[in-house]
Design a protein around this motif. Sequence first.
Motif, PDB file in Angstrom:
ATOM      1  N   ASP A 179       0.816  -1.211   0.000  1.00 23.10           N
ATOM      2  CA  ASP A 179       0.000   0.000   0.000  1.00 23.10           C
ATOM      3  C   ASP A 179       0.850   1.262   0.000  1.00 23.10           C
ATOM      4  O   ASP A 179       0.489   2.272  -0.625  1.00 23.10           O
ATOM      5  CB  ASP A 179      -0.959   0.002   1.192  1.00 23.10           C
ATOM      6  CG  ASP A 179      -2.207  -0.827   0.934  1.00 23.10           C
ATOM      7  OD1 ASP A 179      -2.376  -1.323  -0.202  1.00 23.10           O
ATOM      8  OD2 ASP A 179      -3.018  -0.991   1.876  1.00 23.10           O
ATOM      9  N   VAL A 180       1.985   1.244   0.718  1.00 23.87           N
ATOM     10  CA  VAL A 180       2.867   2.414   0.705  1.00 23.87           C
ATOM     11  C   VAL A 180       3.364   2.686  -0.715  1.00 23.87           C
ATOM     12  O   VAL A 180       3.296   3.818  -1.211  1.00 23.87           O
ATOM     13  CB  VAL A 180       4.052   2.212   1.663  1.00 23.87           C
ATOM     14  CG1 VAL A 180       5.136   3.261   1.415  1.00 23.87           C
ATOM     15  CG2 VAL A 180       3.588   2.300   3.111  1.00 23.87           C
ATOM     16  N   LEU A 181       3.840   1.655  -1.396  1.00 21.96           N
ATOM     17  CA  LEU A 181       4.351   1.841  -2.748  1.00 21.96           C
ATOM     18  C   LEU A 181       3.237   2.250  -3.707  1.00 21.96           C
ATOM     19  O   LEU A 181       3.441   3.096  -4.589  1.00 21.96           O
ATOM     20  CB  LEU A 181       5.031   0.557  -3.218  1.00 21.96           C
ATOM     21  CG  LEU A 181       6.326   0.197  -2.474  1.00 21.96           C
ATOM     22  CD1 LEU A 181       6.801  -1.186  -2.881  1.00 21.96           C
ATOM     23  CD2 LEU A 181       7.417   1.225  -2.727  1.00 21.96           C
ATOM     24  N   ARG A 182       2.056   1.672  -3.530  1.00 22.22           N
ATOM     25  CA  ARG A 182       0.920   2.015  -4.397  1.00 22.22           C
ATOM     26  C   ARG A 182       0.539   3.484  -4.240  1.00 22.22           C
ATOM     27  O   ARG A 182       0.333   4.194  -5.240  1.00 22.22           O
ATOM     28  CB  ARG A 182      -0.272   1.117  -4.060  1.00 22.22           C
ATOM     29  CG  ARG A 182      -1.561   1.512  -4.785  1.00 22.22           C
ATOM     30  CD  ARG A 182      -2.721   0.610  -4.405  1.00 22.22           C
ATOM     31  NE  ARG A 182      -3.018   0.624  -2.980  1.00 22.22           N
ATOM     32  CZ  ARG A 182      -3.733   1.572  -2.372  1.00 22.22           C
ATOM     33  NH1 ARG A 182      -4.223   2.593  -3.071  1.00 22.22           N
ATOM     34  NH2 ARG A 182      -3.978   1.506  -1.077  1.00 22.22           N
ATOM     35  N   ILE A 183       0.438   3.950  -3.004  1.00 20.10           N
ATOM     36  CA  ILE A 183       0.024   5.340  -2.770  1.00 20.10           C
ATOM     37  C   ILE A 183       1.081   6.313  -3.284  1.00 20.10           C
ATOM     38  O   ILE A 183       0.751   7.370  -3.840  1.00 20.10           O
ATOM     39  CB  ILE A 183      -0.308   5.552  -1.285  1.00 20.10           C
ATOM     40  CG1 ILE A 183      -1.607   4.799  -0.952  1.00 20.10           C
ATOM     41  CG2 ILE A 183      -0.443   7.031  -0.945  1.00 20.10           C
ATOM     42  CD1 ILE A 183      -1.954   4.774   0.522  1.00 20.10           C
ATOM     43  N   LEU A 184       2.351   5.969  -3.143  1.00 20.67           N
ATOM     44  CA  LEU A 184       3.396   6.816  -3.713  1.00 20.67           C
ATOM     45  C   LEU A 184       3.238   6.925  -5.230  1.00 20.67           C
ATOM     46  O   LEU A 184       3.402   8.009  -5.809  1.00 20.67           O
ATOM     47  CB  LEU A 184       4.777   6.267  -3.358  1.00 20.67           C
ATOM     48  CG  LEU A 184       5.260   6.502  -1.933  1.00 20.67           C
ATOM     49  CD1 LEU A 184       6.538   5.706  -1.677  1.00 20.67           C
ATOM     50  CD2 LEU A 184       5.509   7.985  -1.665  1.00 20.67           C
ATOM     51  N   ARG A 185       2.912   5.817  -5.880  1.00 25.05           N
ATOM     52  CA  ARG A 185       2.695   5.862  -7.326  1.00 25.05           C
ATOM     53  C   ARG A 185       1.457   6.685  -7.666  1.00 25.05           C
ATOM     54  O   ARG A 185       1.475   7.503  -8.601  1.00 25.05           O
ATOM     55  CB  ARG A 185       2.544   4.445  -7.885  1.00 25.05           C
ATOM     56  CG  ARG A 185       3.821   3.620  -7.894  1.00 25.05           C
ATOM     57  CD  ARG A 185       3.660   2.367  -8.716  1.00 25.05           C
ATOM     58  NE  ARG A 185       2.612   1.497  -8.181  1.00 25.05           N
ATOM     59  CZ  ARG A 185       2.823   0.515  -7.310  1.00 25.05           C
ATOM     60  NH1 ARG A 185       4.051   0.297  -6.845  1.00 25.05           N
ATOM     61  NH2 ARG A 185       1.828  -0.238  -6.885  1.00 25.05           N
ATOM     62  N   GLU A 186       0.388   6.475  -6.917  1.00 23.00           N
ATOM     63  CA  GLU A 186      -0.864   7.176  -7.213  1.00 23.00           C
ATOM     64  C   GLU A 186      -0.734   8.683  -7.022  1.00 23.00           C
ATOM     65  O   GLU A 186      -1.276   9.466  -7.815  1.00 23.00           O
ATOM     66  CB  GLU A 186      -1.979   6.628  -6.327  1.00 23.00           C
ATOM     67  CG  GLU A 186      -2.411   5.215  -6.679  1.00 23.00           C
ATOM     68  CD  GLU A 186      -3.415   4.636  -5.701  1.00 23.00           C
ATOM     69  OE1 GLU A 186      -3.907   3.516  -5.941  1.00 23.00           O
ATOM     70  OE2 GLU A 186      -3.716   5.293  -4.676  1.00 23.00           O
ATOM     71  N   GLU A 187      -0.059   9.088  -5.968  1.00 24.86           N
ATOM     72  CA  GLU A 187       0.045  10.509  -5.654  1.00 24.86           C
ATOM     73  C   GLU A 187       1.180  11.196  -6.404  1.00 24.86           C
ATOM     74  O   GLU A 187       1.155  12.419  -6.577  1.00 24.86           O
ATOM     75  CB  GLU A 187       0.248  10.703  -4.143  1.00 24.86           C
ATOM     76  CG  GLU A 187      -0.913  10.225  -3.296  1.00 24.86           C
ATOM     77  CD  GLU A 187      -2.177  11.024  -3.574  1.00 24.86           C
ATOM     78  OE1 GLU A 187      -2.087  12.256  -3.726  1.00 24.86           O
ATOM     79  OE2 GLU A 187      -3.257  10.405  -3.642  1.00 24.86           O
ATOM     80  N   GLY A 188       2.146  10.410  -6.831  1.00 25.72           N
ATOM     81  CA  GLY A 188       3.359  10.976  -7.396  1.00 25.72           C
ATOM     82  C   GLY A 188       4.314  11.341  -6.279  1.00 25.72           C
ATOM     83  O   GLY A 188       4.067  12.278  -5.521  1.00 25.72           O
ATOM     84  N   ALA A 189       5.394  10.593  -6.155  1.00 26.08           N
ATOM     85  CA  ALA A 189       6.305  10.780  -5.028  1.00 26.08           C
ATOM     86  C   ALA A 189       7.060  12.101  -5.151  1.00 26.08           C
ATOM     87  O   ALA A 189       7.320  12.580  -6.258  1.00 26.08           O
ATOM     88  CB  ALA A 189       7.298   9.626  -4.966  1.00 26.08           C
TER      89      ALA A 189
END
Length: 298
Positions: A179-189
Amino acid sequence: MGKSKTQQSQQDVPPPLPEPLPRPVADSHTHMDMQGRTPQESVELAASVNVTTLVQVGCDVPSSEFAVAQAAAFASVHATVALHPNEAPRLVLGDIDAWAGRDKHREPGGITALEGALARIEELAGRPEVVGIGETGLDYFRTGPEGVAAQQESFRRHIALAKRVGKALVIHDRDAHADVLRILREEGAPDRVVFHCYSGDAAMARECAEAGYYLSFAGPVTFKANEELRAALRAAPMERVLVETDAPFLTPVPYRGRPNAPYLIPLTVRSMAETLAMDLTELCEALDANTRRVFELV
């Protein structure tokens, strides 16, 4: 069988000073407000073993304010500010039976309390003493399913804040890798991301490195059973590796279970050098340079 009083008292005794490192190194993540000594004592002890830079990390509004104050007081201290992943559901839902004993019986404040805390973090984030937004992220170990939505919303808000203020994002990731990696991708790190106390495997380390993230290793990399974590260290490009204490937690061997502090960084660094079959001086120089790069320290 329970521990004897002698064993318990020994566990409370701070470990002795280790041999100093041959080059300066930074503790990229520490909590001096939890260590049972004054910040000045923490800074001086660390400096005596060549740990010359400390990143003091915020977990809620009071500790974030403390971090800023210490960074203003000591040239070698730099601050990050944030709401810890377990702080968001605590603010919304009330006591989640967490989180280092902080305000365990505080009544729930709902979305208004979360919004107020985030607003104060944003005020602090603009201060020149602040070099990062964190620790934020996800923690599915201490917070159950009822707190996931609040955690994820808080994480997204911190990602956006890091991008607005142009500072590094410091991630707490416990039992929540996907989920951490997914949210970083979704939001744009943000441009600069640190996985504090990295706990993933070698495959995740390679994925993080490909994304340009930094991986910070703490005391657990010295634990005998953590061969998978040492494999992750070996898989990470050296230009993406940091070291930290997360003190007073996660004390490295041979003092596991006793109070941790920035002055114990040399134990972890020497263990990392052994794992990497790397010259100790070269590792120190790389770790310090990486910390300065990711937090834009001069």
